[in-house]
Design an enzyme around this catalytic site. Structure first.
Site, PDB file in Angstrom:
ATOM      1  N   CYS A  19     -56.572 -72.468 -11.295  1.00 37.01           N
ATOM      2  CA  CYS A  19     -56.435 -73.878 -11.656  1.00 37.01           C
ATOM      3  C   CYS A  19     -57.820 -74.452 -11.928  1.00 37.01           C
ATOM      4  O   CYS A  19     -58.823 -73.890 -11.502  1.00 37.01           O
ATOM      5  CB  CYS A  19     -55.760 -74.663 -10.534  1.00 37.01           C
ATOM      6  SG  CYS A  19     -56.685 -74.624  -8.981  1.00 37.01           S
TER       7      CYS A  19
ATOM      8  N   CYS B  13     -63.343 -75.140 -13.555  1.00 39.79           N
ATOM      9  CA  CYS B  13     -63.367 -73.921 -12.744  1.00 39.79           C
ATOM     10  C   CYS B  13     -62.959 -72.662 -13.491  1.00 39.79           C
ATOM     11  O   CYS B  13     -63.033 -71.571 -12.934  1.00 39.79           O
ATOM     12  CB  CYS B  13     -62.467 -74.094 -11.527  1.00 39.79           C
ATOM     13  SG  CYS B  13     -62.997 -75.437 -10.441  1.00 39.79           S
TER      14      CYS B  13
END
Length: 532
Positions: A458, A138
């Site tokens: 994250c 991500c």
């Protein structure tokens, strides 16, 4: 680890469940109040002697759309090309002025494995401009940006276009491994007998396709499972998660209606309508959110489809330059990119705790405190993940036990936090979110008159397990941003001038059931399990 966190963090300061509703209904006129507040401050510059100043000139993105909707018939490079063309249009950048193009993506289309190259050629850039693609779950576009920063710092380049793209409407589906082996052997077979023998070995089970799984290779758990465990360990209730999700959608809707999401470009989808805004923003009510069942750990989990980010199609692009080059070309940069940090944790129990680990490190590198930051933009993978990180940041015990720090750094002030919505509402195309975060920080600093901003995201390990639970922070603006990257405020060309510009408690038994359910689950959900 999960049980340790669960047992020990009950002493952490509770988060008031009413805060989310309070800020969900708050008008975005908060930014005006912050503007007046920030102008009274006089903060130091983060410029370093002998180190080039690197600036964010502009950032754009296609509208982020729910997968399977208007973009469904496209390919990833189509979206990336649209973002690149939008950046060129918005900046009037000469195509031959770019030194290098870098794109991030997670689930690669096999026909365009180097999507950066295919998109840049499609956008009309010279075939003499090198382009490469990076992947880091991500935070793939964060890596694209920091790679560009490194090239400029090293003196290799002056002008970098970085971005990211994700296309979840069409993901690669493979034959089973046994079927693939048989097909490869058939290709090598030299006689009819060999071919017939191989064909005769095929069984119905061989024809079952392999779907991409949103799961950690090292643990076989989905990120949703990890989010549910993390929420249980930190005592984050279902009510808190739903309130935060409602806040995200409400603020995103307000920002969209107010025209604040100026990084979104219109995109004429071939054969379909022109899209000009994100379509996943859905303000609801607490009553409606409460009706949804747990999506991952059933029946005791607290993570639902509504308090999770959804599968999204979209692309982003930013123009990064050395300050000297930007000013020479007549640009007024939006922010300085000052510093960044990548961290990694245990992918089993701390997969989504990267922001709690990375934020103190990037602040220390920049010589700043949480109170110095005017704008926070954290990636909202799950509401429970956000709340757990906020509780960890605000816990002395966590700081002492896991960070080696004497005291906590504290949680971000919510009146500075994700005020234009986040990934829960705007959408989360895996490879493209990082650029959205950094561009949003730059725009908010300009709007609110802030000097320093901080981005945190994250990331799962996904296909690259050694990058599991990596967190990047963009110190983007030091009126100039801090890239964690931390960010600090709008640029004015003069670094010596400061800017002017569910119930309140879940039972111990329920928490233990949730953790136990995780350890007993042997199922690896596929992408389709995460949609709503």
């Amino acid at each position: 680890m999960a049980s340790m966190l669960m047992n020990s963090l009950r002493c952490c300061p509770p988060v008031n469940p009413a805060w989310a509703v309070q800020y969900a209904t708050r008008s975005l006129s908060t930014s005006v109040q912050l503007h007046a507040q920030v102008q009274t401050k006089s903060k130091k510059t983060l410029a370093k002697p002998g180190v080039k100043n690197i600036v964010l000139v502009e950032g754009v993105r296609t509208p982020f759309l729910l997968s399977g909707t208007t973009y469904a018939d496209l390919m990833p490079h189509d979206l990336a090309r649209a973002a690149l063309q939008g950046l060129l249009h918005k900046t009037s950048l000469p195509k031959d002025a770019v030194d290098y193009i870098i794109y991030g993506t997670v689930i690669q289309e096999v026909k365009t494995s180097n999507v950066a190259r295919e998109a840049s050629l499609g956008a009309g850039f010279s075939d003499k401009i090198p382009s490469h693609t990076v992947t880091m779950a991500c935070i793939s576009s964060n890596v694209a940006m920091t790679t560009g920063v490194g090239l400029i710092t090293a003196g290799q380049c002056d002008t970098i276009v970085a971005g990211g793209v994700e296309f979840m409407s069409d993901v690669p589906i493979r034959h089973s491994r046994k079927m693939r082996k048989t097909m490869l052997a058939l290709n090598r077979a030299k006689t009819l007998g060999q071919r017939l023998s191989l064909i005769g070995s095929i069984r119905m089970a061989h024809l079952t396709p392999e779907l991409p799984a949103v799961a950690e290779f090292s643990t076989a758990e989905t990120m949703g499972h990890s989010a549910d465990r993390l929420a249980a360990a930190f005592g984050v209730t279902r009510l808190e998660q739903d309130e935060f999700a409602l806040r995200s959608h409400t603020l995103a809707k307000q920002a969209q209606d107010a025209g604040l999401l100026s990084d979104v470009i219109s995109f004429k989808v071939p054969g379909r309508d022109t899209v000009a805004k994100d379509n996943g923003i859905r303000p609801s009510s607490m009553e409606q959110l409460a009706k949804l069942k747990p999506a991952f750990i059933k029946p005791h989990g607290t993570v639902t489809a509504a308090n999770s980010s959804f599968l999204t199609d979209g692309a982003s692009a930013v123009l990064i330059m050395s300050e000297e080059k930007a000013l020479a070309m007549g640009y007024k940069p939006k922010a300085y990119l000052r510093d960044f940090v990548f961290v990694s944790q245990d992918p089993k129990d701390q997969l989504l705790l990267g922001p709690a680990y990375g934020t103190p490190k990037v602040l220390a590198r920049a010589g700043l405190t949480m109170d110095d930051i005017d704008v926070f933009e954290f990636h909202e993978a799950f509401a429970g993940q956000i709340m757990a990180n906020l509780k960890a940041l605000d816990s002395d015990w966590f700081a002492q036990t896991y960070m080696g720090r004497k005291v906590k750094v504290g949680a971000p002030a919510m009146e500075k936090f994700n005020l234009w919505g986040g990934s829960l509402s705007l959408g989360h195309p895996f490879g493209a979110t990082g650029c959205r975060l950094v561009t949003t920080v730059a725009h908010r600093l300009l709007k609110e008159g802030g000097q320093y901003g901080l981005v945190a995201a994250c990331a799962a390990g996904g296909q690259v397990t050694h990058y599991t639970n990596t967190s990047s922070y963009f110190n983007v603006m030091d009126r100039k941003v801090i890239l964690p990257v931390c960010v600090s405020g709008p640029c004015d060309g003069d670094r010596s001038i400061p800017p002017v510009e569910q119930d309140s408690g879940r039972t111990e038994m329920m928490q233990e059931k949730t953790v136990y359910a995780y350890t007993q689950s042997g199922v690896t959900p596929t992408l389709s399990d995460c949609t709503y």
